[in-house]
Design a protein around this motif. Structure first.
Motif, PDB file in Angstrom:
ATOM      1  N   SER A 132      19.367  37.739  58.968  1.00 41.33           N
ATOM      2  CA  SER A 132      20.035  36.708  59.749  1.00 41.33           C
ATOM      3  C   SER A 132      21.369  37.239  60.254  1.00 41.33           C
ATOM      4  O   SER A 132      22.052  37.986  59.554  1.00 41.33           O
ATOM      5  CB  SER A 132      20.256  35.455  58.907  1.00 41.33           C
ATOM      6  OG  SER A 132      20.799  34.415  59.688  1.00 41.33           O
ATOM      7  N   CYS A 133      21.715  36.862  61.463  1.00 38.58           N
ATOM      8  CA  CYS A 133      22.991  37.240  62.060  1.00 38.58           C
ATOM      9  C   CYS A 133      23.741  35.956  62.387  1.00 38.58           C
ATOM     10  O   CYS A 133      23.297  35.187  63.253  1.00 38.58           O
ATOM     11  CB  CYS A 133      22.762  38.059  63.323  1.00 38.58           C
ATOM     12  SG  CYS A 133      24.257  38.408  64.279  1.00 38.58           S
ATOM     13  N   ALA A 134      24.832  35.736  61.698  1.00 41.01           N
ATOM     14  CA  ALA A 134      25.643  34.548  61.932  1.00 41.01           C
ATOM     15  C   ALA A 134      26.818  34.905  62.822  1.00 41.01           C
ATOM     16  O   ALA A 134      27.565  35.836  62.514  1.00 41.01           O
ATOM     17  CB  ALA A 134      26.137  33.984  60.603  1.00 41.01           C
ATOM     18  N   ALA A 135      26.969  34.175  63.902  1.00 37.78           N
ATOM     19  CA  ALA A 135      28.048  34.430  64.848  1.00 37.78           C
ATOM     20  C   ALA A 135      29.144  33.385  64.687  1.00 37.78           C
ATOM     21  O   ALA A 135      28.887  32.251  64.286  1.00 37.78           O
ATOM     22  CB  ALA A 135      27.503  34.404  66.275  1.00 37.78           C
ATOM     23  N   SER A 136      30.351  33.796  65.015  1.00 33.32           N
ATOM     24  CA  SER A 136      31.473  32.862  64.923  1.00 33.32           C
ATOM     25  C   SER A 136      31.536  31.946  66.144  1.00 33.32           C
ATOM     26  O   SER A 136      32.405  31.083  66.228  1.00 33.32           O
ATOM     27  CB  SER A 136      32.788  33.635  64.770  1.00 33.32           C
ATOM     28  OG  SER A 136      32.966  34.537  65.848  1.00 33.32           O
ATOM     29  N   ARG A 137      30.641  32.166  67.080  1.00 39.47           N
ATOM     30  CA  ARG A 137      30.493  31.316  68.255  1.00 39.47           C
ATOM     31  C   ARG A 137      29.045  30.842  68.321  1.00 39.47           C
ATOM     32  O   ARG A 137      28.150  31.485  67.777  1.00 39.47           O
ATOM     33  CB  ARG A 137      30.807  32.101  69.526  1.00 39.47           C
ATOM     34  CG  ARG A 137      32.242  32.551  69.644  1.00 39.47           C
ATOM     35  CD  ARG A 137      32.973  31.629  70.542  1.00 39.47           C
ATOM     36  NE  ARG A 137      34.284  32.130  70.928  1.00 39.47           N
ATOM     37  CZ  ARG A 137      35.024  31.583  71.873  1.00 39.47           C
ATOM     38  NH1 ARG A 137      34.573  30.528  72.536  1.00 39.47           N
ATOM     39  NH2 ARG A 137      36.212  32.062  72.154  1.00 39.47           N
ATOM     40  N   THR A 138      28.792  29.763  69.009  1.00 34.26           N
ATOM     41  CA  THR A 138      27.409  29.373  69.250  1.00 34.26           C
ATOM     42  C   THR A 138      26.706  30.500  69.995  1.00 34.26           C
ATOM     43  O   THR A 138      27.303  31.163  70.851  1.00 34.26           O
ATOM     44  CB  THR A 138      27.328  28.073  70.064  1.00 34.26           C
ATOM     45  OG1 THR A 138      25.967  27.866  70.458  1.00 34.26           O
ATOM     46  CG2 THR A 138      28.182  28.146  71.313  1.00 34.26           C
ATOM     47  N   ILE A 139      25.450  30.749  69.669  1.00 32.45           N
ATOM     48  CA  ILE A 139      24.730  31.856  70.302  1.00 32.45           C
ATOM     49  C   ILE A 139      24.573  31.640  71.802  1.00 32.45           C
ATOM     50  O   ILE A 139      24.324  32.590  72.544  1.00 32.45           O
ATOM     51  CB  ILE A 139      23.365  32.090  69.641  1.00 32.45           C
ATOM     52  CG1 ILE A 139      22.474  30.856  69.764  1.00 32.45           C
ATOM     53  CG2 ILE A 139      23.532  32.491  68.180  1.00 32.45           C
ATOM     54  CD1 ILE A 139      21.053  31.076  69.286  1.00 32.45           C
ATOM     55  N   PHE A 140      24.736  30.439  72.270  1.00 29.78           N
ATOM     56  CA  PHE A 140      24.610  30.169  73.701  1.00 29.78           C
ATOM     57  C   PHE A 140      25.826  30.673  74.470  1.00 29.78           C
ATOM     58  O   PHE A 140      25.820  30.715  75.697  1.00 29.78           O
ATOM     59  CB  PHE A 140      24.395  28.679  73.935  1.00 29.78           C
ATOM     60  CG  PHE A 140      23.147  28.170  73.289  1.00 29.78           C
ATOM     61  CD1 PHE A 140      23.207  27.436  72.109  1.00 29.78           C
ATOM     62  CD2 PHE A 140      21.897  28.460  73.810  1.00 29.78           C
ATOM     63  CE1 PHE A 140      22.057  26.988  71.480  1.00 29.78           C
ATOM     64  CE2 PHE A 140      20.738  28.016  73.192  1.00 29.78           C
ATOM     65  CZ  PHE A 140      20.826  27.285  72.030  1.00 29.78           C
ATOM     66  N   TRP A 141      26.859  31.070  73.728  1.00 35.03           N
ATOM     67  CA  TRP A 141      28.036  31.673  74.354  1.00 35.03           C
ATOM     68  C   TRP A 141      27.746  33.098  74.789  1.00 35.03           C
ATOM     69  O   TRP A 141      28.427  33.651  75.638  1.00 35.03           O
ATOM     70  CB  TRP A 141      29.182  31.635  73.345  1.00 35.03           C
ATOM     71  CG  TRP A 141      30.519  32.012  73.865  1.00 35.03           C
ATOM     72  CD1 TRP A 141      31.376  31.247  74.597  1.00 35.03           C
ATOM     73  CD2 TRP A 141      31.183  33.273  73.662  1.00 35.03           C
ATOM     74  NE1 TRP A 141      32.532  31.953  74.864  1.00 35.03           N
ATOM     75  CE2 TRP A 141      32.446  33.192  74.295  1.00 35.03           C
ATOM     76  CE3 TRP A 141      30.836  34.452  72.995  1.00 35.03           C
ATOM     77  CZ2 TRP A 141      33.350  34.255  74.279  1.00 35.03           C
ATOM     78  CZ3 TRP A 141      31.735  35.500  72.982  1.00 35.03           C
ATOM     79  CH2 TRP A 141      32.973  35.401  73.621  1.00 35.03           C
ATOM     80  N   PHE A 142      26.713  33.694  74.175  1.00 34.89           N
ATOM     81  CA  PHE A 142      26.337  35.071  74.495  1.00 34.89           C
ATOM     82  C   PHE A 142      25.238  35.101  75.546  1.00 34.89           C
ATOM     83  O   PHE A 142      24.397  34.219  75.613  1.00 34.89           O
ATOM     84  CB  PHE A 142      25.842  35.789  73.236  1.00 34.89           C
ATOM     85  CG  PHE A 142      26.833  35.805  72.109  1.00 34.89           C
ATOM     86  CD1 PHE A 142      26.678  34.964  71.017  1.00 34.89           C
ATOM     87  CD2 PHE A 142      27.922  36.661  72.144  1.00 34.89           C
ATOM     88  CE1 PHE A 142      27.593  34.973  69.968  1.00 34.89           C
ATOM     89  CE2 PHE A 142      28.837  36.682  71.113  1.00 34.89           C
ATOM     90  CZ  PHE A 142      28.675  35.831  70.027  1.00 34.89           C
TER      91      PHE A 142
END
Length: 122
Positions: free
Chosen positions: A21-31
């Motif tokens: 799992s990769c947890a991002a500090s931003r919502t993945i929709f930001w990428f």
């Protein structure tokens, strides 16, 4: 500051499964797109799976049919389900993400996680 944090690596026998799992500090929709790379000792880092913001996926031939990349249940995570693992899958696995445009399916890696070790024993 954007951070990516991988989890789920470990030791597994050949034929087994792991889920990263990769947890991002931003919502993945930001990428624009996210992906998983891996690097084995003495080898170059290789892109093995990618997912676009629209959910389109792409896989390296070496993992096609065995690995699945997906958006996690949380809106800030991307998972990599790895089945039928082989000793040659042993590597450090890295999460990468593009904020800017992506030359699909080549994830450039504007942001990187620290990596998680996956070891497959024979």
């Amino acid at each position: 500051q954007v951070q990516l944090v991988e989890s789920g690596g470990g030791l597994v026998q050949a034929g087994g499964s792991l889920r990263l799992s990769c947890a991002a500090s931003r919502t993945i929709f930001w990428f624009n797109a996210m992906g998983w790379y891996r690097q084995a000792p003495g080898n170059q880092r290789e892109l093995i799976a990618a997912i676009s913001s629209g959910g389109v996926t792409n896989y390296a031939d070496s993992v096609k049919g065995r690995f699945t990349i997906s958006k996690g249940n949380a809106k800030n995570s991307v998972d990599l389900q790895m089945n039928s693992l082989k000793p040659e899958d042993t590597a450090v696995y890295y999460c990468a993400a593009d904020r800017g445009s992506t030359v699909w399916p080549h994830i450039r890696g504007d942001y990187w996680g620290q990596g998680t070790q996956v070891t497959v024993s024979s």
